[in-house]
Design a protein around this motif. Sequence first.
Motif, PDB file in Angstrom:
ATOM      1  N   ILE A 215      12.020   0.185   0.731  1.00  0.00           N
ATOM      2  CA  ILE A 215      13.064   0.747  -0.131  1.00  0.00           C
ATOM      3  C   ILE A 215      12.830   2.256  -0.201  1.00  0.00           C
ATOM      4  O   ILE A 215      11.725   2.699  -0.551  1.00  0.00           O
ATOM      5  CB  ILE A 215      13.030   0.131  -1.538  1.00  0.00           C
ATOM      6  N   PRO A 216      13.844   3.055   0.117  1.00  0.00           N
ATOM      7  CA  PRO A 216      13.635   4.521   0.176  1.00  0.00           C
ATOM      8  C   PRO A 216      13.086   5.126  -1.106  1.00  0.00           C
ATOM      9  O   PRO A 216      12.297   6.080  -1.057  1.00  0.00           O
ATOM     10  CB  PRO A 216      15.043   5.056   0.496  1.00  0.00           C
ATOM     11  N   ILE A 217      13.486   4.586  -2.256  1.00  0.00           N
ATOM     12  CA  ILE A 217      13.030   5.210  -3.496  1.00  0.00           C
ATOM     13  C   ILE A 217      11.558   4.896  -3.780  1.00  0.00           C
ATOM     14  O   ILE A 217      10.939   5.538  -4.633  1.00  0.00           O
ATOM     15  CB  ILE A 217      13.896   4.756  -4.681  1.00  0.00           C
ATOM     16  N   THR A 218      10.993   3.894  -3.114  1.00  0.00           N
ATOM     17  CA  THR A 218       9.560   3.576  -3.261  1.00  0.00           C
ATOM     18  C   THR A 218       8.960   3.455  -1.864  1.00  0.00           C
ATOM     19  O   THR A 218       8.661   2.364  -1.390  1.00  0.00           O
ATOM     20  CB  THR A 218       9.367   2.260  -4.043  1.00  0.00           C
ATOM     21  N   PRO A 219       8.758   4.556  -1.163  1.00  0.00           N
ATOM     22  CA  PRO A 219       8.283   4.501   0.226  1.00  0.00           C
ATOM     23  C   PRO A 219       6.844   4.007   0.365  1.00  0.00           C
ATOM     24  O   PRO A 219       6.389   3.805   1.480  1.00  0.00           O
ATOM     25  CB  PRO A 219       8.427   5.951   0.700  1.00  0.00           C
ATOM     26  N   TRP A 220       6.149   3.864  -0.730  1.00  0.00           N
ATOM     27  CA  TRP A 220       4.774   3.379  -0.677  1.00  0.00           C
ATOM     28  C   TRP A 220       4.695   1.848  -0.791  1.00  0.00           C
ATOM     29  O   TRP A 220       3.616   1.284  -0.870  1.00  0.00           O
ATOM     30  CB  TRP A 220       3.959   4.022  -1.813  1.00  0.00           C
ATOM     31  N   VAL A 221       5.859   1.151  -0.775  1.00  0.00           N
ATOM     32  CA  VAL A 221       5.911  -0.299  -0.978  1.00  0.00           C
ATOM     33  C   VAL A 221       6.605  -0.965   0.204  1.00  0.00           C
ATOM     34  O   VAL A 221       7.619  -0.467   0.710  1.00  0.00           O
ATOM     35  CB  VAL A 221       6.669  -0.648  -2.278  1.00  0.00           C
ATOM     36  N   THR A 222       6.039  -2.090   0.674  1.00  0.00           N
ATOM     37  CA  THR A 222       6.701  -2.969   1.640  1.00  0.00           C
ATOM     38  C   THR A 222       6.737  -4.373   1.056  1.00  0.00           C
ATOM     39  O   THR A 222       5.746  -4.843   0.474  1.00  0.00           O
ATOM     40  CB  THR A 222       5.991  -2.958   3.007  1.00  0.00           C
ATOM     41  N   PHE A 223       7.884  -5.034   1.176  1.00  0.00           N
ATOM     42  CA  PHE A 223       8.063  -6.343   0.550  1.00  0.00           C
ATOM     43  C   PHE A 223       7.810  -7.471   1.557  1.00  0.00           C
ATOM     44  O   PHE A 223       8.264  -7.410   2.708  1.00  0.00           O
ATOM     45  CB  PHE A 223       9.474  -6.468  -0.019  1.00  0.00           C
ATOM     46  N   LEU A 224       7.092  -8.489   1.094  1.00  0.00           N
ATOM     47  CA  LEU A 224       6.848  -9.666   1.924  1.00  0.00           C
ATOM     48  C   LEU A 224       8.088 -10.552   1.948  1.00  0.00           C
ATOM     49  O   LEU A 224       8.936 -10.489   1.047  1.00  0.00           O
ATOM     50  CB  LEU A 224       5.663 -10.466   1.390  1.00  0.00           C
ATOM     51  N   ALA A 225       8.185 -11.370   2.985  1.00  0.00           N
ATOM     52  CA  ALA A 225       9.300 -12.313   3.109  1.00  0.00           C
ATOM     53  C   ALA A 225       8.790 -13.594   3.762  1.00  0.00           C
ATOM     54  O   ALA A 225       8.338 -13.579   4.907  1.00  0.00           O
ATOM     55  CB  ALA A 225      10.431 -11.696   3.925  1.00  0.00           C
ATOM     56  N   SER A 259      -6.011   3.432  -0.385  1.00  0.00           N
ATOM     57  CA  SER A 259      -6.168   1.987  -0.556  1.00  0.00           C
ATOM     58  C   SER A 259      -4.827   1.352  -0.904  1.00  0.00           C
ATOM     59  O   SER A 259      -3.865   2.035  -1.278  1.00  0.00           O
ATOM     60  CB  SER A 259      -7.189   1.697  -1.654  1.00  0.00           C
ATOM     61  N   TYR A 260      -4.757   0.016  -0.776  1.00  0.00           N
ATOM     62  CA  TYR A 260      -3.519  -0.719  -1.027  1.00  0.00           C
ATOM     63  C   TYR A 260      -3.793  -1.913  -1.939  1.00  0.00           C
ATOM     64  O   TYR A 260      -4.940  -2.325  -2.142  1.00  0.00           O
ATOM     65  CB  TYR A 260      -2.898  -1.202   0.297  1.00  0.00           C
ATOM     66  N   GLY A 261      -2.730  -2.467  -2.479  1.00  0.00           N
ATOM     67  CA  GLY A 261      -2.842  -3.641  -3.342  1.00  0.00           C
ATOM     68  C   GLY A 261      -1.676  -4.587  -3.113  1.00  0.00           C
ATOM     69  O   GLY A 261      -0.741  -4.286  -2.363  1.00  0.00           O
ATOM     70  N   VAL A 262      -1.735  -5.746  -3.776  1.00  0.00           N
ATOM     71  CA  VAL A 262      -0.698  -6.764  -3.663  1.00  0.00           C
ATOM     72  C   VAL A 262      -0.315  -7.209  -5.067  1.00  0.00           C
ATOM     73  O   VAL A 262      -1.191  -7.447  -5.917  1.00  0.00           O
ATOM     74  CB  VAL A 262      -1.188  -7.983  -2.845  1.00  0.00           C
ATOM     75  N   GLN A 263       0.985  -7.300  -5.331  1.00  0.00           N
ATOM     76  CA  GLN A 263       1.420  -7.728  -6.658  1.00  0.00           C
ATOM     77  C   GLN A 263       2.796  -8.384  -6.579  1.00  0.00           C
ATOM     78  O   GLN A 263       3.541  -8.213  -5.602  1.00  0.00           O
ATOM     79  CB  GLN A 263       1.471  -6.550  -7.627  1.00  0.00           C
ATOM     80  N   TRP A 264       3.134  -9.134  -7.652  1.00  0.00           N
ATOM     81  CA  TRP A 264       4.457  -9.737  -7.783  1.00  0.00           C
ATOM     82  C   TRP A 264       5.385  -8.727  -8.451  1.00  0.00           C
ATOM     83  O   TRP A 264       5.108  -8.223  -9.523  1.00  0.00           O
ATOM     84  CB  TRP A 264       4.370 -11.007  -8.613  1.00  0.00           C
ATOM     85  N   ASN A 265       6.490  -8.434  -7.784  1.00  0.00           N
ATOM     86  CA  ASN A 265       7.478  -7.502  -8.309  1.00  0.00           C
ATOM     87  C   ASN A 265       8.534  -8.322  -9.046  1.00  0.00           C
ATOM     88  O   ASN A 265       9.365  -8.995  -8.428  1.00  0.00           O
ATOM     89  CB  ASN A 265       8.120  -6.694  -7.173  1.00  0.00           C
ATOM     90  N   ALA A 266       8.512  -8.279 -10.373  1.00  0.00           N
ATOM     91  CA  ALA A 266       9.411  -9.098 -11.180  1.00  0.00           C
ATOM     92  C   ALA A 266      10.858  -8.666 -11.017  1.00  0.00           C
ATOM     93  O   ALA A 266      11.775  -9.498 -11.098  1.00  0.00           O
ATOM     94  CB  ALA A 266       9.000  -9.031 -12.648  1.00  0.00           C
ATOM     95  N   GLN A 267      11.121  -7.350 -10.800  1.00  0.00           N
ATOM     96  CA  GLN A 267      12.490  -6.881 -10.631  1.00  0.00           C
ATOM     97  C   GLN A 267      13.085  -7.351  -9.303  1.00  0.00           C
ATOM     98  O   GLN A 267      14.250  -7.757  -9.236  1.00  0.00           O
ATOM     99  CB  GLN A 267      12.534  -5.354 -10.729  1.00  0.00           C
ATOM    100  N   GLN A 268      12.283  -7.302  -8.245  1.00  0.00           N
ATOM    101  CA  GLN A 268      12.737  -7.742  -6.929  1.00  0.00           C
ATOM    102  C   GLN A 268      12.542  -9.255  -6.718  1.00  0.00           C
ATOM    103  O   GLN A 268      13.070  -9.831  -5.777  1.00  0.00           O
ATOM    104  CB  GLN A 268      11.975  -6.978  -5.836  1.00  0.00           C
ATOM    105  N   ASN A 269      11.761  -9.866  -7.607  1.00  0.00           N
ATOM    106  CA  ASN A 269      11.482 -11.303  -7.535  1.00  0.00           C
ATOM    107  C   ASN A 269      10.837 -11.672  -6.199  1.00  0.00           C
ATOM    108  O   ASN A 269      11.197 -12.652  -5.561  1.00  0.00           O
ATOM    109  CB  ASN A 269      12.763 -12.117  -7.751  1.00  0.00           C
ATOM    110  N   ARG A 270       9.846 -10.876  -5.793  1.00  0.00           N
ATOM    111  CA  ARG A 270       9.129 -11.141  -4.552  1.00  0.00           C
ATOM    112  C   ARG A 270       7.807 -10.378  -4.552  1.00  0.00           C
ATOM    113  O   ARG A 270       7.594  -9.482  -5.365  1.00  0.00           O
ATOM    114  CB  ARG A 270       9.973 -10.755  -3.337  1.00  0.00           C
ATOM    115  N   TRP A 271       6.944 -10.759  -3.609  1.00  0.00           N
ATOM    116  CA  TRP A 271       5.637 -10.113  -3.499  1.00  0.00           C
ATOM    117  C   TRP A 271       5.763  -8.821  -2.702  1.00  0.00           C
ATOM    118  O   TRP A 271       6.580  -8.711  -1.790  1.00  0.00           O
ATOM    119  CB  TRP A 271       4.646 -11.056  -2.805  1.00  0.00           C
ATOM    120  N   GLU A 272       4.897  -7.864  -3.058  1.00  0.00           N
ATOM    121  CA  GLU A 272       4.909  -6.588  -2.359  1.00  0.00           C
ATOM    122  C   GLU A 272       3.485  -6.129  -2.072  1.00  0.00           C
ATOM    123  O   GLU A 272       2.539  -6.464  -2.772  1.00  0.00           O
ATOM    124  CB  GLU A 272       5.621  -5.518  -3.189  1.00  0.00           C
ATOM    125  N   ILE A 273       3.377  -5.368  -0.991  1.00  0.00           N
ATOM    126  CA  ILE A 273       2.143  -4.643  -0.685  1.00  0.00           C
ATOM    127  C   ILE A 273       2.417  -3.169  -0.995  1.00  0.00           C
ATOM    128  O   ILE A 273       3.420  -2.609  -0.540  1.00  0.00           O
ATOM    129  CB  ILE A 273       1.750  -4.812   0.794  1.00  0.00           C
TER     130      ILE A 273
END
Length: 295
Positions: A215-225, A259-273
Motif C-alpha cells: 500500500i503506497p501510504i505504508t511502504p514499509w508493510v507487505t500483506f500476506l495472502a 528489523s521486521y515484524g509480523v502482526q494482525w492488521n485489524a483494519q485490513q483484516n489480514r496479516w502483515e509483515i
Amino acid sequence: IVDSTITLSKIAKGVIPTIFQPSGSAGGDLGGNYPNPTVTKLQTFAVSNSTPQAGQALIWTNNAWTPASPPSLTLPFSATDAIGAPSIDITNTNNSTAIKGTGTIGISGVSTDNNSGSAVSAAGGSVAVLANTAFGIGVQGNSTKANGIGVQGLASNGANAIGVDGSSTSGVGVRASYVGANNNGIPLVVDNGYIKVSGNTKTAYVHTVTPNNLIPITPWVTFLAYPGMAQTDLVFVTHNLQAVALRANIGGNVFEGTSYGVQWNAQQNRWEIFLENQGGVMPQGESFNVLVIKQ
C-alpha cells in the motif's frame, strides 16, 4: 452239454439277456442288497440317513455326513482358529472392493501379539485400505502396549509411494490427538525425514513482495495472502535476502539491515509483515518464508 440241446432258437436275438443284475449284499461305501443298495458312506466315512431339506448340504458332524444348513455369517459372528495362515483371505480380481465395512467404525482390528502382531494388515497396488465415513471413524488404530502402533503405513516402492494418505473435502484429513492424563503427551512424532508441503494451499510457502501486496501510504508493510486467513493463526516468518536488503531512511540517510515484524492488521483484516522502522521501504521482489499453523 448234450448234443442238439443248443439250437438257433435258444440263442436268437432277444432270448439271451445282455444285462445281468448283481445280487447279494453290497459292500464298500454301499449298504443293503443288490440290485438296490444304498449309499451309506463317502470315502469310508458314514452318511446319515436323515431326510434333507431344501437348501441343505452334507456337513460333517457327529462323526457322519449329515444334511444341515451350510454355515453363514449370522450376525453377530465370532470364530477362532489356530492356523498359520490368514483366517479370512478374500481376493477380488475385478479391480473392486474385497472387504467393505459400513458403520460408526467401518473395520476394527485387534492384535493380541505383544511383539509384532498387526491388527489390520493390507497391501495393495493402488489403494490398500479405503475408508469412508459421514460422521463416524473411517480408520481407527488402538494399541494398549508400551511400544505398540495404532495405525502404521509403509511405502517402500518409489519416491512417490505413500504409507498413509488422508484427505478431506471440508473437514480434517488426518488428525492426531493425545487423550491421556495431564495433557502432556505427544500426539504426533515425525521420525527421520522431512515434512513436505504441496498443493495450492500450503501451510508453508514463500511470500514475495509485489505491488499487489503493498500500500503506497505504508511502504514499509507487505500483506500476506492465503486461504482461510484468521487472526487466531500462528504465523512464523523468516526473511530471504533475494533482491536488496531491508532498509530504513533516517534523516535522509539510508541504513541497511532494519528489523521486521509480523502482526494482525485489524483494519485490513489480514496479516502483515512490517519494518519496525516505519521510515523504511519494503523492497519489491524481496521474499519471506511463511509457516501458518491453525488453532
